[in-house]
Design a protein around this motif. Structure first.
Motif, short mmCIF file in Angstrom:
data_model
loop_
_atom_site.label_atom_id
_atom_site.label_comp_id
_atom_site.label_asym_id
_atom_site.label_seq_id
_atom_site.Cartn_x
_atom_site.Cartn_y
_atom_site.Cartn_z
N ASN A 31 0.83 -1.20 0.00
CA ASN A 31 0.00 0.00 0.00
C ASN A 31 0.87 1.26 0.00
O ASN A 31 0.67 2.16 -0.81
CB ASN A 31 -0.91 -0.04 1.23
N LEU A 54 -3.22 -0.32 -6.09
CA LEU A 54 -3.47 0.11 -4.71
C LEU A 54 -4.69 -0.60 -4.15
O LEU A 54 -4.69 -1.05 -3.00
CB LEU A 54 -3.65 1.62 -4.66
N VAL A 58 -5.04 -2.60 -0.65
CA VAL A 58 -5.91 -2.02 0.38
C VAL A 58 -7.04 -2.97 0.76
O VAL A 58 -7.40 -3.08 1.94
CB VAL A 58 -6.49 -0.67 -0.10
N PRO A 118 -2.13 2.75 6.58
CA PRO A 118 -1.43 1.47 6.52
C PRO A 118 -0.28 1.39 7.52
O PRO A 118 0.01 0.32 8.05
CB PRO A 118 -0.95 1.37 5.08
#
Length: 138
Positions: A31, A54, A58, A118
């Motif tokens: 991420n 991404l 995620v 993250p």
């Protein structure tokens, strides 16, 4: 988006091979790396590709973190759900706060701060022990 669907597809298989902690750490590193690349690109096609990738990194984070919360609190599902509901106003206010931050300090800084999510999950994953391993030692 579509990247999120592709990120969730292998999750069940990965669960059999990797611990939730390892999955959260891998997803977090991916991420951060992809998000940083997305922030640095000026090319529309690379930006679209980065957002797709991404989504792959995620998408498993929330389900894994939620499952870990329930696993860490056996027999207390109601408590875990209630805490989640207590955080709902924060989730609702977050986009407004990010918009205000972007308005005051600039979009680049506001977007860069999104990397804290993250990072926070990775820190929590690293700090907390495996609940099933803890149950075996008692």
């Amino acid at each position: 988006g579509l990247g999120g669907v592709f990120g969730l597809l292998p999750s069940e298989r990965l669960t059999r091979r990797l611990s939730p902690k390892a999955q959260l750490l891998i997803a977090g590193v991916g991420n951060i790396a992809v998000f940083a690349g997305w922030l640095l690109t000026n090319n529309a096609w690379l930006s679209i590709a980065a957002l797709f990738v991404l989504g792959i990194f995620v998408s498993p984070q929330y389900p894994i973190a939620q499952a870990r919360a329930y696993e860490a609190n056996p027999g207390r599902a109601g408590t875990v759900a209630a805490i989640g509901q207590l955080l709902a106003p924060v989730r609702l206010a977050f986009p407004v706060a990010m918009g205000l931050m972007a308005d005051v300090y600039g979009l680049q800084l506001a977007l860069t701060l999104l990397v804290l999510q993250p990072v926070g999950l990775m820190v929590l994953a690293a700090l907390f022990k495996n609940p099933s391993a803890r149950a075996r030692t008692h």
